[in-house]
Design a protein around this motif. Structure first.
Motif, PDB file in Angstrom:
ATOM      1  N   PHE A  32       0.811  -1.225   0.000  1.00  0.00           N
ATOM      2  CA  PHE A  32       0.000   0.000   0.000  1.00  0.00           C
ATOM      3  C   PHE A  32       0.843   1.274   0.000  1.00  0.00           C
ATOM      4  CE2 PHE A  32      -3.356  -2.974   1.038  1.00  0.00           C
ATOM      5  CZ  PHE A  32      -4.464  -2.417   0.427  1.00  0.00           C
ATOM      6  N   GLN A  33       2.142   1.150   0.185  1.00  0.00           N
ATOM      7  CA  GLN A  33       3.009   2.318   0.006  1.00  0.00           C
ATOM      8  C   GLN A  33       3.142   2.646  -1.479  1.00  0.00           C
ATOM      9  OE1 GLN A  33       5.042   4.023   2.594  1.00  0.00           O
ATOM     10  NE2 GLN A  33       3.294   3.137   3.658  1.00  0.00           N
ATOM     11  N   ALA A  34       2.940   1.636  -2.305  1.00  0.00           N
ATOM     12  CA  ALA A  34       3.121   1.797  -3.743  1.00  0.00           C
ATOM     13  C   ALA A  34       1.837   1.415  -4.473  1.00  0.00           C
ATOM     14  CB  ALA A  34       4.293   0.945  -4.221  1.00  0.00           C
ATOM     15  N   GLY A  35       0.718   1.546  -3.789  1.00  0.00           N
ATOM     16  CA  GLY A  35      -0.539   1.173  -4.423  1.00  0.00           C
ATOM     17  C   GLY A  35      -1.737   1.639  -3.627  1.00  0.00           C
ATOM     18  N   ARG A  36      -2.899   1.551  -4.231  1.00  0.00           N
ATOM     19  CA  ARG A  36      -4.150   1.918  -3.580  1.00  0.00           C
ATOM     20  C   ARG A  36      -5.193   0.869  -3.885  1.00  0.00           C
ATOM     21  NH1 ARG A  36      -5.933   7.328  -2.454  1.00  0.00           N
ATOM     22  NH2 ARG A  36      -8.013   6.545  -2.905  1.00  0.00           N
ATOM     23  N   LEU A  88       0.191   3.225 -12.769  1.00  0.00           N
ATOM     24  CA  LEU A  88       0.366   4.626 -13.152  1.00  0.00           C
ATOM     25  C   LEU A  88       1.808   5.093 -13.045  1.00  0.00           C
ATOM     26  CD1 LEU A  88      -2.849   6.046 -11.444  1.00  0.00           C
ATOM     27  CD2 LEU A  88      -2.588   4.894 -13.641  1.00  0.00           C
ATOM     28  N   ARG A 126       6.033   2.748  -9.192  1.00  0.00           N
ATOM     29  CA  ARG A 126       5.743   2.492  -7.778  1.00  0.00           C
ATOM     30  C   ARG A 126       4.341   2.992  -7.445  1.00  0.00           C
ATOM     31  NH1 ARG A 126       7.864   0.005  -4.332  1.00  0.00           N
ATOM     32  NH2 ARG A 126       8.603   1.471  -2.758  1.00  0.00           N
ATOM     33  N   ASP A 127       3.426   2.853  -8.376  1.00  0.00           N
ATOM     34  CA  ASP A 127       2.057   3.339  -8.160  1.00  0.00           C
ATOM     35  C   ASP A 127       1.083   2.452  -8.927  1.00  0.00           C
ATOM     36  OD1 ASP A 127      -0.331   4.689  -7.874  1.00  0.00           O
ATOM     37  OD2 ASP A 127       0.425   6.625  -8.571  1.00  0.00           O
ATOM     38  N   ARG A 177      -2.769   0.820  -8.907  1.00  0.00           N
ATOM     39  CA  ARG A 177      -4.085   1.001  -8.299  1.00  0.00           C
ATOM     40  C   ARG A 177      -4.970  -0.198  -8.615  1.00  0.00           C
ATOM     41  NH1 ARG A 177      -4.458   7.149  -7.994  1.00  0.00           N
ATOM     42  NH2 ARG A 177      -2.237   7.630  -7.870  1.00  0.00           N
ATOM     43  N   PHE A 200      11.045  -0.028 -15.999  1.00  0.00           N
ATOM     44  CA  PHE A 200       9.670   0.427 -16.214  1.00  0.00           C
ATOM     45  C   PHE A 200       9.516   1.069 -17.598  1.00  0.00           C
ATOM     46  CE2 PHE A 200       6.107   3.427 -15.928  1.00  0.00           C
ATOM     47  CZ  PHE A 200       5.127   2.566 -15.481  1.00  0.00           C
TER      48      PHE A 200
END
Lengths: 508, 508
Positions: free
Chosen positions: A229-233, A245, A248-249, A251, A286
């Motif tokens: 969850f530091q790198a996602g939602r 996105l 490190r993101d 969702r 990436f």
């Protein structure tokens, strides 16, 4: 001759730039699907299409393509499964696909699929396949032409060329063989289950499960299996998905149903599986093939593995049972672990793919895979499609839709031009079972680990064997390397048969 | 010669394209401030800076500038307050500002302000102005140079050129005059209030106001005053703001404090005021001066009007009182409407600008406005700034910060290079009072309307007189046209004095 380092850096930079714009467009689409004010739609569409146009412009750039060509001719000294070769191979493959399709064909297809989805939606509401027939025929003609153009000069068929977009290097014949190997015993197993005297109590899962409590438990489970969850939602939407996105993101989005527990909880595990794959790709690559997902089939194998092999296993529920029971009290107060586990593993032929259980799901897919091959080959006409659809549902699943809306019109895929997409779902199921077997054979003790809520060793194994490999191999090669044997129906059949015969008390 | 239509369309299209990219960057920043996973920050920074670079590239394009020049020379037949003239004038003004600043100066300023904010933050934490002194001097030198370059060949001072970025066409002398007209009676009024025997019970507002209940009430109020949720959203963040992501997509953000009612509720009204202004701009001119906000002062006038003239009025609370009481029960169970209204209008000199009430706030601003003029003119050195700051706080507000952190280091603005920004806050307060007076004089019956929760006539009046005019006039001209007289301190002083003398029972 050796690699030209300057050329290599140029194509990497160019591709990274395209990915930067693509992730920006994806961010806007994520926002559109999670909370954008309704009136913002028109301007948002202009923003997104402007960005997609810029991405397309970059990806079809002539100098970029020529440089990739030139690099690919000088790869002899590179390890074919190494990052450099994978980069050149993957970028050139994408460039060629784009390059082989004339702008006019791309635009006609884009218009036809926009119209296609509108017509499909209207036809489904009106429960009238006739309304969609002409547009579907037009879309199939355009996709056939695209497939032929991409396949030109190779030994692939038009359908194979379309499939290649989602499952690079997959061939139809071996796939048909594996699917046949699966279909026959699967139909038999489902038949035995249907006749089994012992059946689960589905209604346990239809009790009152407040959304807030589901949200808490789903987040807890996603975090515990390893979604970062530091790198996602984790958010909510009407059609769950996973989108990346940035390196490190990631969702993931899920959907809760207050009277159907599996939708939210196992749906979240499914999306978390996708998300952990994306989070496990190498960030330093990436936007380039070594840091990109291998294929849709492999992506699906990761979501299915966490949803099914883990999330429908008894040890998993042994771990989660008390927490779930107190979380949803009083809904599960009088329910035993075995009753709950059995209910979660109910197998029941049904009409709708997206609501199907993990066994019958594959029959839905194989029907679509067979029919779309025939449609592209021209051996099945669009007008005869509804009849062929119903016939296959009767023979394979023993059910028949009372209406086109719940039959041939149920999926959006064909109206959106997604031909060759369906088989990746079952490829994912096959691979998930085979990977899980191999991981268990190597690591051992999953039952005990899961019952303690310990999932890190399994995730680590997947990281190393699958996630870190990106597109360095094809999906098939990746599975073969990771498991020591080619992809087959054995693991999936073994897994389903073993678990279900025991639950339903079927001899075999 | 008449307008060249083709040229006009070219510049409009060009500017709209820049706005499209700007709103995309703004969407990414909104996401960053509302929920982006923490690890996504680095990539997000690259995405945003790439987009900002593309916007800058577009806005400084040579052919675009030349075309604007040529158009501006042929505006003689256009109404100066019409859309066409406003478009050419506004776009050329922005282009010239950009064009007059050499790339090197822009980059040095950018680096200095990034460093400035870091140094400011460290200095504030360490409570040591000395740590920030050198960087602030550097920033001021760069801003002075920028102001001089922009002002070159005009009759404006460097400070005026900086102010012009936020408040186009504003001149320092008339502003100083209005601020003096405000300061003298305001200091007197605040002095009388301080000595008044009757004081409000502030602690009413510090009771337990659950965030969920505040959220409900704030949304209800925002909707009722006229913020359009079909074309907007209300979210939460640590530093409230308003951002416009498209012609029909305006996002406002607020912050709730469970033990301080005004922060969330009046803060939401403030942001809703900004948001309604943005929603009231003409969508067909989105991205062009006629469809853009006039100035920061006018923007602030809209937020302040809804926060103060409406949100701190007795009729507004008459309407909301019972709902608020039941919403927050038991916090306000024993409180009367008059007690609550008095508490909400407490006036008390304090150290921190952002926590100041609506009367003393202006004294905080005037101090900053005076000091930053002297800093740019070079009549005050950075080393002497803390002393000058404290002296003014003692003389104007009768308070003195025990530490630099709560004194001269409290605001981020100067460290970010925002020189000329502060006065727009008080300009907004002056304009809000004057506009409100004029609207009331014309429409009448606000007391009764507000007490019924009816705000549409006021919003309509603002739409027509302010929102629909975009940048067709300067902020001063807009206020003068809407109210029939030049901007002065009369309305704001009359409003504050009238309301506060009555509440505090001060003769005069």
């Amino acid at each position: 001759m050796t690699m030209n380092q300057e050329q290599f850096e140029f194509v990497c930079e160019h591709a990274r730039g395209a990915m930067l714009l693509q992730t920006i467009a994806d961010t806007l689409e994520w926002d559109e699907r999670t909370g954008m004010p309704i009136a913002g739609g028109d301007y948002r569409a202009t923003q997104v299409s402007t960005l997609r146009g810029m991405v397309h412009h970059r990806r079809t750039d002539a100098k970029y393509g020529e440089t990739l060509q030139s690099l690919s001719e000088n790869l002899v000294h590179e390890d074919p499964a190494g990052d450099v070769a994978a980069t050149v191979r993957g970028l050139l493959r994408d460039w060629k696909r784009n390059h082989r399709l004339p702008q006019d064909l791309v635009e006609r297809t884009s218009r036809a699929t926009v119209k296609g989805q509108q017509r499909w939606d209207a036809a489904r509401r009106a429960d009238d396949f006739g309304m969609f027939q002409e547009t579907l025929a037009e879309i199939l003609d355009l996709k056939r032409e695209a497939g032929q153009r991409i396949a030109e000069g190779t030994d692939r068929s038009a359908y194979e060329a379309l499939l290649d977009e989602y499952e690079p290097d997959a061939r139809v014949e071996p796939l048909n063989q594996v699917f046949r190997d699966l279909r026959v015993p699967l139909v038999e197993l489902i038949e035995s289950i249907r006749e089994a005297p012992r059946q689960p109590n589905r209604s346990l899962l239809e009790r009152d499960f407040p959304i807030a409590a589901q949200r808490d438990l789903s987040r807890f489970v996603a975090e515990r299996v390893g979604f970062d969850f530091q790198a996602g939602r984790l958010d909510e939407t009407s059609h769950p998905f996973c989108t990346t996105l940035g390196p490190r993101d990631c969702r993931i989005l899920t959907r809760y149903d207050a009277n159907w527990l599996p939708a939210g909880l196992l749906g979240t595990l499914h999306e978390a599986g996708h998300g952990m794959y994306e989070q496990g790709l190498r960030a330093e690559w990436f936007g380039l093939p070594p840091g990109s997902y291998c294929s849709l089939g492999i992506h699906e194998s990761q979501s299915r593995l966490w949803e099914n092999q883990v999330g429908r296993s008894r040890p998993f529920w042994q771990w989660l049972f008390e927490r779930a029971r107190s979380n949803f009290s009083p809904a599960l107060d009088e329910v035993s672990l075995d009753e709950l586990h059995f209910a979660i593993n109910q197998i029941q032929p049904s009409l709708i793919r997206v609501e199907a259980d993990e066994a019958t799901y594959n029959l839905h897919i194989i029907i679509r895979f067979d029919l779309e091959q025939q449609l592209i080959a021209g051996t099945l006409s669009v007008k005869d499609l509804p009849e062929a659809w119903d016939a296959r549902y009767r023979s394979d699943l023993g059910v028949c839709a009372p209406s086109a809306a719940d039959g041939v019109l149920q999926d959006v895929h064909w109206s959106a031009g997604l031909i060759g997409y369906f088989p990746t779902y079952t490829l994912g199921n096959l691979a998930s079972a085979q990977l899980f077997d191999a991981a268990e054979a190597e690591l051992g003790g999953f039952e005990e680990m899961f019952s303690r809520g310990e999932f890190a060793p399994l995730l680590e194994w997947l990281r190393e064997r699958i996630h870190h490999r990106g597109q360095c191999e094809s999906g098939n090669d990746l599975v073969e390397k990771a498991t020591g044997k080619p992809l087959s129906a054995d693991s999936l059949m073994g897994y389903l048969s073993g678990k279900l015969r025991k639950l339903y008390r079927i001899a075999g």
